[in-house]
Design a protein around this motif. Structure first.
Motif, PDB file in Angstrom:
ATOM      1  N   MET A   1       0.805  -1.211   0.000  1.00  0.00           N
ATOM      2  CA  MET A   1       0.000   0.000   0.000  1.00  0.00           C
ATOM      3  C   MET A   1       0.842   1.267   0.000  1.00  0.00           C
ATOM      4  O   MET A   1       0.389   2.328  -0.421  1.00  0.00           O
ATOM      5  CB  MET A   1      -0.949  -0.006   1.194  1.00  0.00           C
ATOM      6  N   SER A   2       2.091   1.169   0.450  1.00  0.00           N
ATOM      7  CA  SER A   2       2.959   2.343   0.468  1.00  0.00           C
ATOM      8  C   SER A   2       3.355   2.772  -0.938  1.00  0.00           C
ATOM      9  O   SER A   2       3.873   3.883  -1.122  1.00  0.00           O
ATOM     10  CB  SER A   2       4.212   2.074   1.303  1.00  0.00           C
ATOM     11  N   THR A   3       3.141   1.917  -1.921  1.00  0.00           N
ATOM     12  CA  THR A   3       3.386   2.313  -3.309  1.00  0.00           C
ATOM     13  C   THR A   3       2.124   2.854  -3.965  1.00  0.00           C
ATOM     14  O   THR A   3       2.184   3.380  -5.078  1.00  0.00           O
ATOM     15  CB  THR A   3       3.907   1.123  -4.148  1.00  0.00           C
ATOM     16  N   VAL A   4       0.992   2.729  -3.273  1.00  0.00           N
ATOM     17  CA  VAL A   4      -0.295   3.141  -3.821  1.00  0.00           C
ATOM     18  C   VAL A   4      -0.717   4.501  -3.283  1.00  0.00           C
ATOM     19  O   VAL A   4      -1.263   5.334  -4.017  1.00  0.00           O
ATOM     20  CB  VAL A   4      -1.374   2.082  -3.501  1.00  0.00           C
TER      21      VAL A   4
ATOM     22  N   LEU B   1      -4.682  -3.536   6.775  1.00  0.00           N
ATOM     23  CA  LEU B   1      -5.614  -4.111   7.747  1.00  0.00           C
ATOM     24  C   LEU B   1      -7.036  -3.582   7.612  1.00  0.00           C
ATOM     25  O   LEU B   1      -7.927  -4.007   8.348  1.00  0.00           O
ATOM     26  CB  LEU B   1      -5.085  -3.861   9.163  1.00  0.00           C
ATOM     27  N   PHE B   2      -7.245  -2.637   6.692  1.00  0.00           N
ATOM     28  CA  PHE B   2      -8.575  -2.085   6.464  1.00  0.00           C
ATOM     29  C   PHE B   2      -9.221  -1.685   7.799  1.00  0.00           C
ATOM     30  O   PHE B   2      -8.602  -0.997   8.598  1.00  0.00           O
ATOM     31  CB  PHE B   2      -9.417  -3.060   5.645  1.00  0.00           C
ATOM     32  N   SER B   3     -10.447  -2.142   8.050  1.00  0.00           N
ATOM     33  CA  SER B   3     -11.190  -1.638   9.209  1.00  0.00           C
ATOM     34  C   SER B   3     -10.696  -2.177  10.549  1.00  0.00           C
ATOM     35  O   SER B   3     -11.177  -1.730  11.598  1.00  0.00           O
ATOM     36  CB  SER B   3     -12.679  -1.933   9.047  1.00  0.00           C
TER      37      SER B   3
ATOM     38  N   GLY C   1      -1.918   4.872   5.741  1.00  0.00           N
ATOM     39  CA  GLY C   1      -2.119   5.471   4.441  1.00  0.00           C
ATOM     40  C   GLY C   1      -2.724   6.857   4.604  1.00  0.00           C
ATOM     41  O   GLY C   1      -3.569   7.081   5.475  1.00  0.00           O
ATOM     42  N   LEU C   2      -2.286   7.799   3.769  1.00  0.00           N
ATOM     43  CA  LEU C   2      -2.787   9.163   3.786  1.00  0.00           C
ATOM     44  C   LEU C   2      -3.561   9.447   2.506  1.00  0.00           C
ATOM     45  O   LEU C   2      -3.339   8.801   1.475  1.00  0.00           O
ATOM     46  CB  LEU C   2      -1.637  10.164   3.898  1.00  0.00           C
ATOM     47  N   SER C   3      -4.430  10.407   2.558  1.00  0.00           N
ATOM     48  CA  SER C   3      -5.161  10.798   1.352  1.00  0.00           C
ATOM     49  C   SER C   3      -4.206  11.436   0.355  1.00  0.00           C
ATOM     50  O   SER C   3      -3.263  12.149   0.728  1.00  0.00           O
ATOM     51  CB  SER C   3      -6.278  11.780   1.708  1.00  0.00           C
ATOM     52  N   ARG C   4      -4.449  11.182  -0.931  1.00  0.00           N
ATOM     53  CA  ARG C   4      -3.704  11.898  -1.963  1.00  0.00           C
ATOM     54  C   ARG C   4      -4.136  13.355  -2.012  1.00  0.00           C
ATOM     55  O   ARG C   4      -3.345  14.242  -2.301  1.00  0.00           O
ATOM     56  CB  ARG C   4      -3.942  11.251  -3.324  1.00  0.00           C
TER      57      ARG C   4
ATOM     58  N   VAL D   1      -6.181   7.942   7.203  1.00  0.00           N
ATOM     59  CA  VAL D   1      -7.485   7.283   7.156  1.00  0.00           C
ATOM     60  C   VAL D   1      -7.614   6.466   8.435  1.00  0.00           C
ATOM     61  O   VAL D   1      -7.229   5.291   8.490  1.00  0.00           O
ATOM     62  CB  VAL D   1      -7.625   6.420   5.892  1.00  0.00           C
ATOM     63  N   GLY D   2      -8.155   7.100   9.473  1.00  0.00           N
ATOM     64  CA  GLY D   2      -8.213   6.479  10.792  1.00  0.00           C
ATOM     65  C   GLY D   2      -9.182   5.325  10.894  1.00  0.00           C
ATOM     66  O   GLY D   2      -9.206   4.616  11.901  1.00  0.00           O
ATOM     67  N   GLY D   3      -9.977   5.118   9.855  1.00  0.00           N
ATOM     68  CA  GLY D   3     -10.925   4.011   9.868  1.00  0.00           C
ATOM     69  C   GLY D   3     -10.549   2.866   8.969  1.00  0.00           C
ATOM     70  O   GLY D   3     -11.299   1.892   8.872  1.00  0.00           O
ATOM     71  N   GLY D   4      -9.347   2.943   8.298  1.00  0.00           N
ATOM     72  CA  GLY D   4      -9.073   1.836   7.392  1.00  0.00           C
ATOM     73  C   GLY D   4      -7.753   1.831   6.675  1.00  0.00           C
ATOM     74  O   GLY D   4      -7.665   1.282   5.573  1.00  0.00           O
ATOM     75  N   SER D   5      -6.671   2.388   7.249  1.00  0.00           N
ATOM     76  CA  SER D   5      -5.436   2.440   6.461  1.00  0.00           C
ATOM     77  C   SER D   5      -4.193   2.019   7.224  1.00  0.00           C
ATOM     78  O   SER D   5      -3.082   2.271   6.777  1.00  0.00           O
ATOM     79  CB  SER D   5      -5.218   3.866   5.936  1.00  0.00           C
ATOM     80  N   PHE D   6      -4.348   1.366   8.390  1.00  0.00           N
ATOM     81  CA  PHE D   6      -3.176   0.942   9.151  1.00  0.00           C
ATOM     82  C   PHE D   6      -2.584  -0.299   8.514  1.00  0.00           C
ATOM     83  O   PHE D   6      -3.309  -1.231   8.144  1.00  0.00           O
ATOM     84  CB  PHE D   6      -3.569   0.663  10.601  1.00  0.00           C
TER      85      PHE D   6
END
Length: 401
Positions: free
Chosen positions: A45-48, A121-123, A262-265, A272-277
């Motif tokens: 995900m770090s490449t996305v 890990l999504f949610s 993950g951060l927003s572009r 994204v505190g609800g789904g990006s860890f």
């Protein structure tokens, strides 16, 4: 004429390539999240997306080793199967089991898996956010669960989130937003994800949702609630989510590998505190061990015991297992950004779409981490089989001495 024909052919090819890239951009999530591509996506995900690092602890706390008692099988719908069959049938990418604090099993069946691989890990991120809020409450940065959300997020004044309390959001009873339908392009969660990938404002999406019920009266699972909780945490502590997670959680459980959000572009960038860890299964097992031991890790009380108990079930009738509504599996209840399992053990689990689990049974002293790459975001059959398998695994560990 030949040169013209070649020019036209070249122009046609360029136009076709441009159209193809435009289609790919519009459908990037759909393509990236399909099997087998999603096995790569969920480990890269770090490449996305842009990311914010949660550094590993300066002092790693090793997990002691043990052995999984032999002979484990589970039964699902009249057929008995092995752990290896579970992995094959539910597309497991990473798997770890702790019993009595010892790592008794670890495997990485995914094509891109490994002990140092960070998994999306999504949610399940929601449960991590909950832990951080419990720490902030203890420290006094967060005043009270009865505080209004807009106390910490004044930018949400006048929206559907102007009224609900922090407690309402923790239990997914804010009354804001619509159904979390991953197949509906206009569902709030999908509009949120489009904003995260750079097509719109995350804040505008959150502000756009309507009020559907009075706060505290109706369960409606919503990633937007958890996104707002991440902002509440940042507003209360004055720190970005990743830094607070590093200083208050990751460093204190002796995590051995950097994690990241993950951060927003779109700007301003937001976690994204609800789904990006994203983290390794081994470090998530440490998180599970923290919760299984009542918030204590190696003798240090990292999160209050009362906070852990809140995640095992609130006692509210509308949140008990089987009462959430027809669209949710009957074996789940909800509390404090965790899915509750009821029963004598009052076990509970963090969940993420595409098959992410952090299963915690404090009574049996068992923690199971399972990352997966399901073909679809939600899969009731694979969920039910995983629940059957993990329940049987707890019984196997508890009875095999």
């Amino acid at each position: 004429m030949a040169r013209t024909a070649r020019w036209m052919a070249g122009g046609t090819a360029v136009a076709a390539a441009g159209a193809g890239m435009a289609w790919l951009w519009r459908h990037q999530e759909e393509v990236a999240f399909r099997r087998p591509m999603n096995e790569w996506t969920f480990t890269h995900m770090s490449t996305v997306l842009p990311v914010a690092a949660v550094p590993a602890a300066a002092r790693v706390r090793p997990l002691s080793r043990g052995e999984l008692p032999p002979g484990f099988t589970y039964e699902f719908r009249g057929t008995r199967r092995t752990l290896e069959q579970l992995h094959e049938r539910t597309h497991t990418t990473g798997f770890a089991v702790l019993h009595r604090g010892r790592l008794v099993h670890e495997s990485h069946p995914g094509r891109f898996g490994g002990p140092a691989r960070r998994f999306q890990l999504f949610s399940l991120t929601k449960s991590v956010t909950s832990i951080l809020l419990g720490i902030a409450l203890t420290e006094g940065a967060l005043g009270s669960l009865d505080d209004k959300v807009v106390t910490y997020c004044p930018e949400l004044a006048g929206s559907a989130y102007d009224g609900p309390t922090v407690a309402d959001l923790l239990d997914m009873t804010s009354g804001a937003g619509g159904v979390e339908d991953y197949e509906d392009p206009q569902a709030p969660v999908n509009r949120l994800m489009r904003a995260v990938t750079g097509r719109g404002s995350v804040l505008d999406v959150v502000r756009s949702v309507d009020t559907g019920a009075d706060p505290g009266t109706f369960f409606n699972y919503s990633t937007l609630d958890s996104q707002v909780l991440g902002w509440v945490l940042e507003g209360a502590t004055g720190l970005p989510l990743a830094r607070y997670a590093s200083e208050r959680l990751w460093s204190r459980i002796g995590a051995e590998t950097d994690a990241y959000y993950g951060l927003s572009r779109s700007r301003p960038r937001t976690a994204v505190g609800g789904g990006s860890f994203n983290a390794t299964v081994r470090d998530m097992a440490r998180v599970g061990l923290l919760m299984a031991r009542g918030g204590s890790f190696d003798g240090e009380q990292v999160v209050p015991k009362e906070w852990v108990e809140r995640g095992r079930g609130s006692g509210k009738e509308l949140l008990r297992p089987g009462a959430l509504g027809e669209q949710y599996p009957a074996h789940y209840g909800y509390a404090n950004q965790w899915w509750t399992l009821g029963g004598e053990h009052r076990a509970f689990t963090g969940l993420g779409i595409y098959g992410q689990f952090l299963w915690v049974d404090p009574v049996a002293d068992v923690v199971v981490v399972k990352t997966s790459a399901w073909p679809t975001a939600e899969d009731p059959d694979r969920d039910a089989e995983t629940v059957a398998a993990l329940s049987s695994l707890v019984t196997h560990l508890s009875t095999a001495e």
